[in-house]
Design an enzyme around this catalytic site. Structure first.
Site, PDB file in Angstrom:
ATOM      1  N   LYS A   1       0.841  -1.198   0.000  1.00 34.80           N
ATOM      2  CA  LYS A   1       0.000   0.000   0.000  1.00 34.80           C
ATOM      3  C   LYS A   1       0.882   1.255   0.000  1.00 34.80           C
ATOM      4  CE  LYS A   1      -3.486   2.284   2.792  1.00 34.80           C
ATOM      5  NZ  LYS A   1      -4.375   2.207   3.943  1.00 34.80           N
TER       6      LYS A   1
ATOM      7  N   GLU B   1      10.688  -4.604   4.355  1.00 36.36           N
ATOM      8  CA  GLU B   1      10.778  -6.017   3.950  1.00 36.36           C
ATOM      9  C   GLU B   1      10.404  -6.191   2.483  1.00 36.36           C
ATOM     10  OE1 GLU B   1       9.202  -4.819   6.618  1.00 36.36           O
ATOM     11  OE2 GLU B   1       9.078  -6.271   8.249  1.00 36.36           O
TER      12      GLU B   1
ATOM     13  N   GLU C   1      -4.211  -6.470  15.087  1.00 31.79           N
ATOM     14  CA  GLU C   1      -3.703  -5.173  14.608  1.00 31.79           C
ATOM     15  C   GLU C   1      -4.835  -4.142  14.636  1.00 31.79           C
ATOM     16  OE1 GLU C   1      -0.245  -4.427  11.659  1.00 31.79           O
ATOM     17  OE2 GLU C   1      -2.033  -4.182  10.438  1.00 31.79           O
TER      18      GLU C   1
ATOM     19  N   LYS D   1       9.743  -0.242  13.642  1.00 32.79           N
ATOM     20  CA  LYS D   1      10.248   0.022  12.283  1.00 32.79           C
ATOM     21  C   LYS D   1      11.295   1.134  12.337  1.00 32.79           C
ATOM     22  CE  LYS D   1       5.957  -0.751   9.663  1.00 32.79           C
ATOM     23  NZ  LYS D   1       4.954  -0.081   8.835  1.00 32.79           N
TER      24      LYS D   1
ATOM     25  N   GLY E   1      -4.811  -1.829   5.158  1.00 34.01           N
ATOM     26  CA  GLY E   1      -3.992  -2.955   4.691  1.00 34.01           C
ATOM     27  C   GLY E   1      -4.627  -4.301   4.989  1.00 34.01           C
ATOM     28  N   ARG E   2      -5.092  -4.483   6.218  1.00 32.52           N
ATOM     29  CA  ARG E   2      -5.630  -5.799   6.597  1.00 32.52           C
ATOM     30  C   ARG E   2      -7.041  -6.041   6.058  1.00 32.52           C
ATOM     31  NH1 ARG E   2      -4.376  -2.450  10.602  1.00 32.52           N
ATOM     32  NH2 ARG E   2      -6.040  -1.539  11.850  1.00 32.52           N
TER      33      ARG E   2
ATOM     34  N   HIS F   1      -3.886 -32.855  19.713  1.00 31.63           N
ATOM     35  CA  HIS F   1      -2.739 -33.561  20.275  1.00 31.63           C
ATOM     36  C   HIS F   1      -1.630 -32.608  20.681  1.00 31.63           C
ATOM     37  CE1 HIS F   1      -4.676 -37.269  18.986  1.00 31.63           C
ATOM     38  NE2 HIS F   1      -5.081 -36.534  17.971  1.00 31.63           N
TER      39      HIS F   1
HETATM   40  O1  F6P Z   1       2.518  -4.292   9.850  1.00 38.30           O
HETATM   41  C1  F6P Z   1       2.213  -2.961   9.664  1.00 38.30           C
HETATM   42  C2  F6P Z   1       1.642  -2.669   8.336  1.00 38.30           C
HETATM   43  O2  F6P Z   1       1.564  -1.299   8.231  1.00 38.30           O
HETATM   44  C3  F6P Z   1       0.282  -3.330   8.092  1.00 38.30           C
HETATM   45  O3  F6P Z   1      -0.773  -2.622   8.571  1.00 38.30           O
HETATM   46  C4  F6P Z   1       0.280  -3.474   6.615  1.00 38.30           C
HETATM   47  O4  F6P Z   1      -0.683  -4.386   6.210  1.00 38.30           O
HETATM   48  C5  F6P Z   1       1.697  -3.934   6.380  1.00 38.30           C
HETATM   49  O5  F6P Z   1       2.449  -3.178   7.287  1.00 38.30           O
HETATM   50  C6  F6P Z   1       2.216  -3.754   4.998  1.00 38.30           C
HETATM   51  O6  F6P Z   1       2.166  -2.426   4.578  1.00 38.30           O
HETATM   52  P1  F6P Z   1       2.297  -2.032   3.070  1.00 38.30           P
HETATM   53  O7  F6P Z   1       1.172  -2.650   2.338  1.00 38.30           O
HETATM   54  O8  F6P Z   1       2.242  -0.535   3.046  1.00 38.30           O
HETATM   55  O9  F6P Z   1       3.607  -2.547   2.573  1.00 38.30           O
END
Ligand code: F6P
Length: 549
Positions: free
Chosen positions: A206, A212, A354, A513, A268-269, A385
């Protein structure tokens, strides 16, 4: 809206909870012969059985009073009409617009969002068709056979779950891979099995600033250029992006025509319904992606129009608050008896925690009650189990959501009957437990020494009265899955309103972060900040000593 503890109904609920402390769930069925009818609901192909919960008619009435006092109806209307309910980010939370099958105008800042939603959906459709019919090929003319979706959090968990869950509906000749972790093993293991000429990378972010994702995307690009004779201009045939940030995508080397937009009013979620779901359409076909959206749309209609006492996500949210804040049951287990849903607990962890792992109210005050439960779980029967011992006899009471399909995707009827027997048995065992008398009776029948019997007795007692909800569905179709996901999304919304918190921001992920960036600089330059905390210094120095590169 008020803090939960400051609502007028709060004390009534506290007292009511006390009145239920010695009541057995199983007996509530005798007291109220209508219980099963009042607490079980069918929604298309899905059955919700809430009757094995620690609630009576009065509980539900009081909880509904709470919902009214917190002006839930008004809040739902605000969400559906595009108001900026995510007030800390001054954004609407409009995932419902992404599956607005009626195409009813929804305005943000005076502009109807639907034309844009429809045009991106059309772009997803066209692109999907081009990949499937071979109009879109790699730069050397080979067909695309492998899609690598690179994203993390909300840009990963939803599409990953849906692709895994609906794998039986996959299109032939298209494989999908998901890379999220910055741990290089994740991308290394993925790249190892790929032919670069036949691979398409989707960079899903987003913000297009997530560390990452950007590192994984760069590694993928380097790998692609290193392992082919491609030049920069050929990248366009192998990389597309999904983002709200066009500038950053271009800077990365992805041209605007390879971009699929979404908007800051999609959290995002909550984004799998947007272009973030491109990988879903590619893997399952656009029609199945549409069915997923339709399933969610049907739940949106239910949530926004069904009376509260029959409104499934509202009941789910009320139950969560009931256990969390009145019984002090602070975690919830999600246990699908369905291998297709093995990623569901992971997905719900982000969706629920979140969203509602918050401690500040809408007025900026600290809450003095607990908010999101800790969500965890695993597929049954495997977890019977592992952690089921704790669920049955441990000191923590954990409300559980069981999920199971009536029709499996495999032909082994005997397996399926055993699976379903187990899920039904577990909810029954958790509710009934096993009393001292029952254990005595059982022991008296065995060939056990009387002294051993006395010793064994307390260990074999199950307290019971442990609540669960069972959700059965005919078959895990795209439509059914879309509905299931939307039920949980709206449950999250309900919880947030009752707790008087903002479910749509996530400031809590920022600090780590920021610090990671500072530490990364120290590691890269090998210059450790002498003012840093001694433990932090020790850890950085320890790493630098081992890592001479
Ligand atoms: O983990 C934090 C977060 O901001 C989430 O809310 C989001 O889904 C994820 O990082 C990834 O963010 P982006 O889509 O901006 O890479």
């Amino acid at each position: 809206m008020a803090k939960l503890t400051e609502t007028t109904v709060y004390e009534k609920l506290v007292d009511h909870k006390k009145s239920l402390e010695n009541v057995r769930i199983a007996n509530l069925f005798d007291i109220d012969p209508e219980r099963i009818n009042n607490l079980s609901f069918e929604f298309n192909d899905i059955l919700f059985d809430f009757s094995k919960n620690l609630i009576s008619k009065q509980t539900l009435n009081l909880l509904l009073e709470l919902a009214n006092e917190q002006r839930l109806q008004e809040r739902i209307e605000q969400m559906f009409s595009g108001e900026k309910i995510n007030f800390t980010e001054k954004r609407a939370a409009l995932h419902i617009a992404l599956r607005n099958f009626e195409n009813k105008p929804i305005k943000v800042d005076g502009w109807d969002v639907m034309p844009k939603v429809n045009s991106v959906l059309l772009k997803v459709r066209n692109f999907t068709e081009m990949i499937h019919n071979g109009f879109w090929r790699g730069f050397r003319g080979e067909r695309i056979t492998d899609i690598v979706h690179i994203g993390i959090g909300g840009s990963d968990l939803g599409p990953r779950l849906v692709c895994d869950a609906l794998e039986p509906y996959r299109k032939p000749n298209i494989n999908v891979h998901f890379v999220s972790n910055v741990d290089g093993r994740d991308i290394q293991k993925t790249l190892n099995v790929l032919n670069p000429y036949r691979t398409l990378f989707i960079i899903a972010s987003k913000s297009f600033t997530t560390q990452e994702t950007l590192i994984n995307a760069s590694t993928a690009k380097e790998w692609f250029l290193r392992n082919t004779n491609a030049t920069d201009k050929d990248i366009a045939k192998h990389f597309v992006a999904i983002s709200t940030n066009e500038e950053a995508c271009q800077k990365f080397g992805i041209p605007p025509e390879n971009m699929f937009h979404f908007w800051n009013w999609v959290g995002g979620r909550f984004s799998l319904w947007s272009a973030i779901g491109l990988v879903i359409a590619l893997y399952l076909g656009f029609d199945n992606f549409q069915s997923l959206l339709e399933g969610a749309y049907l739940v949106d209609k239910h949530f926004s129009s069904e009376p509260f006492h029959r409104n499934i996500p509202i009941i789910m949210g009320l139950l969560s608050v009931w256990y969390n804040n009145f019984w002090n049951y602070h975690s919830q287990a999600i246990v699908p008896y369905d291998m297709q849903l093995r990623l569901f607990p992971d997905y719900l962890q982000q969706l629920i925690m979140e969203s509602n792992g918050k401690r500040i109210t809408r007025n900026g005050e600290v809450v003095e009650y607990s908010t999101s439960p800790i969500i965890w779980g695993k597929v049954g029967t495997d977890c019977q189990h592992s952690f089921f011992q704790l669920l049955h006899q441990g000191t923590e009471v954990v409300p559980i959501d069981f999920l199971a399909p009536m029709e499996p995707f495999h032909p082994f009827e005997n397996h399926h009957k055993v699976l379903i027997s187990n899920v039904i048995a577990q909810s029954e065992a958790l509710m009934n437990g096993k009393s001292k008398e029952e254990v005595e009776e059982e022991l008296s029948k065995g060939d056990i020494d009387p002294l051993d019997r006395i010793e064994l007795l307390p260990h074999k007692i199950f307290p019971g009265n442990r609540p669960s909800t069972t959700i059965f569905y005919r078959r895990l179709t795209p439509k059914t899955l879309g509905s299931l996901l939307a039920f949980y999304e709206h449950r999250v919304f309900v919880e947030g309103i009752l707790w008087d918190i903002n479910s749509f921001d996530q400031w809590g992920v920022e600090l780590g972060k920021q610090l990671a960036k500072k530490i990364h600089t120290q590691i890269e330059t090998r210059q450790v900040d002498e003012n840093a905390n001694p433990s932090t210094r020790l850890l950085i120095n320890y790493f630098l000593k081992q890592n001479k590169r």
